[in-house]
Design an enzyme around this catalytic site. Structure first.
Site, PDB file in Angstrom:
ATOM      1  CG  ASN A 255      33.389  37.795 -60.819  1.00 14.30           C
ATOM      2  OD1 ASN A 255      34.455  37.173 -60.825  1.00 14.30           O
ATOM      3  ND2 ASN A 255      32.298  37.361 -61.423  1.00 14.30           N
TER       4      ASN A 255
ATOM      5  NE  ARG B  77      32.347  33.563 -59.453  1.00 14.97           N
ATOM      6  CZ  ARG B  77      32.615  33.160 -60.678  1.00 14.97           C
ATOM      7  NH1 ARG B  77      33.104  33.995 -61.563  1.00 14.97           N
ATOM      8  NH2 ARG B  77      32.390  31.915 -61.029  1.00 14.97           N
TER       9      ARG B  77
ATOM     10  CG  HIS C 105      27.837  27.832 -62.042  1.00 12.76           C
ATOM     11  ND1 HIS C 105      27.737  26.812 -62.967  1.00 12.76           N
ATOM     12  CD2 HIS C 105      28.571  28.796 -62.623  1.00 12.76           C
ATOM     13  CE1 HIS C 105      28.379  27.151 -64.067  1.00 12.76           C
ATOM     14  NE2 HIS C 105      28.901  28.354 -63.888  1.00 12.76           N
TER      15      HIS C 105
ATOM     16  NE  ARG D 201      34.934  25.063 -68.282  1.00 16.79           N
ATOM     17  CZ  ARG D 201      34.225  25.982 -67.633  1.00 16.79           C
ATOM     18  NH1 ARG D 201      32.934  25.807 -67.415  1.00 16.79           N
ATOM     19  NH2 ARG D 201      34.809  27.062 -67.179  1.00 16.79           N
TER      20      ARG D 201
ATOM     21  CD  GLU E  67      26.712  33.558 -60.580  1.00 15.09           C
ATOM     22  OE1 GLU E  67      27.607  32.805 -60.192  1.00 15.09           O
ATOM     23  OE2 GLU E  67      26.553  33.873 -61.772  1.00 15.09           O
TER      24      GLU E  67
END
Ligand code: AMP
Length: 398
Positions: free
Chosen positions: A7, A90, A180, A241, A386
């Site tokens: 990743n 990823r 996600h 955010r 993940e």
């Protein structure tokens, strides 16, 4: 087969080496400050940790060091890198160019680099750099791209379209893609397993609540809607955010603050969310501590987050025409009882009944059922993984 999951961020690189026979993690680690003074690799293996502090001016050097750590006398778990059967990378954004995990070919790299960078300017170039570095260092080892947005490719058109001119959607690919995906896929499958049912028979809302947060509606094992959209800026407010906001308010704010469009997007990504509301922190631990000391803006940030998440749960129950299970995952979802309670409060009419004691119990790292006995809707806390999904998808392709 042993699969390396990578990743790569712009200046960081996380990895796990997974033995697919047992699905156990053999080694893992992360590199920070690639290309910046003070680069460091923290590598774990054999129950030990080793810290490598040395200059890593490029991702290639970082990957070389990771391979050194994987074959190291102390923390190493393999004798040579030929033991690595494949590498899963990823990748955040796929646009409409990749609908599923993809085996890397020269054509695939070309599409990744020429078409998708503008969809995730911070993340996709880093993933491509990580990919090229691995290909340099491990020539001949199959590489697979696993996209955050793949799981959301099953959304129907009515869910992924914005109300803009259809011609502009066609010309520019502006639509909801989601993020996600690997996490939503993993926890929804784990929920079905836990409930002893087939994913096809369940309507699940998965709440991935972390520094970035997204909520998905998973109907019959397939994603039918999700809260992040063209980019991860949409949906609920997050660490920094804003989440969804009226586009006219964005233009109004930009004029008042004298910001151009690009600066405005940076402002909405980096300075807003619970950090902007509270003025204290993006970390929920700080917000909870602040609220306990009477900081009303910290309390407001927590209330907004739970309220907005609850609204997605309710709207997705409506979209699916029912609800069997709510899953909480990621940093906040796994660790913050007051947020889970705030999300579930008021959803009794849907058949959601939380068990206060179980909700406040310790995070054990295992699946936890926090709904009350007799609750029509199961409420589960499921640690996300993940990396394991990326490794499984990689194995399936190679
Ligand atoms: P993630 O992006 O999934 O790593 O989640 C990171 C966020 O989870 C942090 O910014 C915190 O807000 C939250 N978090 C992590 N651990 C805890 C904890 N023990 N209690 C409350 N919030 C936590």
């Amino acid at each position: 087969m042993k699969i390396l999951v990578v990743n790569a961020g712009s200046s960081s690189l996380k990895y796990q080496l997974i033995d697919m026979e047992t699905e156990g993690v053999l080694a893992k680690g992360n590199v920070e400050r690639i290309g910046i003074k003070g680069s460091v690799l923290k590598a774990k293996g054999n129950g030990k940790e080793k810290v490598y502090e040395q200059d890593m001016p490029s991702h290639k050097i970082a990957i070389e060091l990771v391979l050194k750590a994987l074959t190291d006398e102390e923390v190493g778990v393999i004798s040579s890198m030929t033991e690595i059967g494949a590498v899963g990378h990823r990748v955040v954004a796929s646009g409409e160019y990749f609908k599923a995990p993809t085996l890397v070919t020269p054509e695939v790299i070309k599409t990744l680099e020429e078409k998708t960078f503008e969809l995730a300017p911070l993340h996709n170039p880093a993933a491509a750099t990580g990919l090229r570095a691995c290909m340099d260092v491990m020539p001949g080892t199959p590489m697979v791209l696993v996209f955050d947005s793949s799981f959301h490719q099953t959304m129907p058109e009515k869910a992924y379209m914005f109300g803009i001119k259809y011609e502009d959607y066609k010309a520019y690919g502006v639509r909801k893609y989601g993020a996600h995906g690997t996490s939503h896929k993993f926890v929804s499958q784990e929920a079905a397993k836990y409930m002893g049912k087939k994913p096809e028979d369940l309507k699940i809302v998965t709440c991935h609540l972390g520094n970035g947060s997204s909520i998905s509606a998973v109907d019959g094992g397939k994603c039918v809607d999700t809260s992040m959209s063209f980019t991860p800026l949409d949906g609920v407010l997050m660490g920094t955010r804003s989440g969804c906001i009226d586009a006219s308010a964005v233009e109004f704010l930009a004029r008042k603050k004298g910001l151009n469009a690009a600066d405005m997007v940076t402002y909405l990504n980096k300075e807003c969310g619970v950090a902007g509301i509270s003025g204290v922190s993006s970390d929920f631990r700080d917000l909870i501590a602040g609220a306990e000391q009477g900081n009303t803006r910290c309390q407001l940030a927590l209330d907004m987050f739970a309220y907005q998440t609850k609204k997605f749960v309710g709207s997705y129950a409506a979209a699916m025409g029912g609800l069997d299970c709510i899953v909480f995952t990621a940093g906040i979802g796994e660790n913050t009882p007051i947020i889970r309670a705030g999300v579930c409060e008021g959803l009794e009419f849907l058949g959601v009944k939380l068990d206060k004691k179980s909700n406040e119990g310790k995070n054990t790292g295992a699946i936890r059922e926090i709904s009350a006995k007799g609750s029509k809707v199961k409420v589960l806390v499921i640690p996300t993984n993940e990396e394991l999904v990326i490794a499984r998808e990689t194995l399936a392709l190679v």
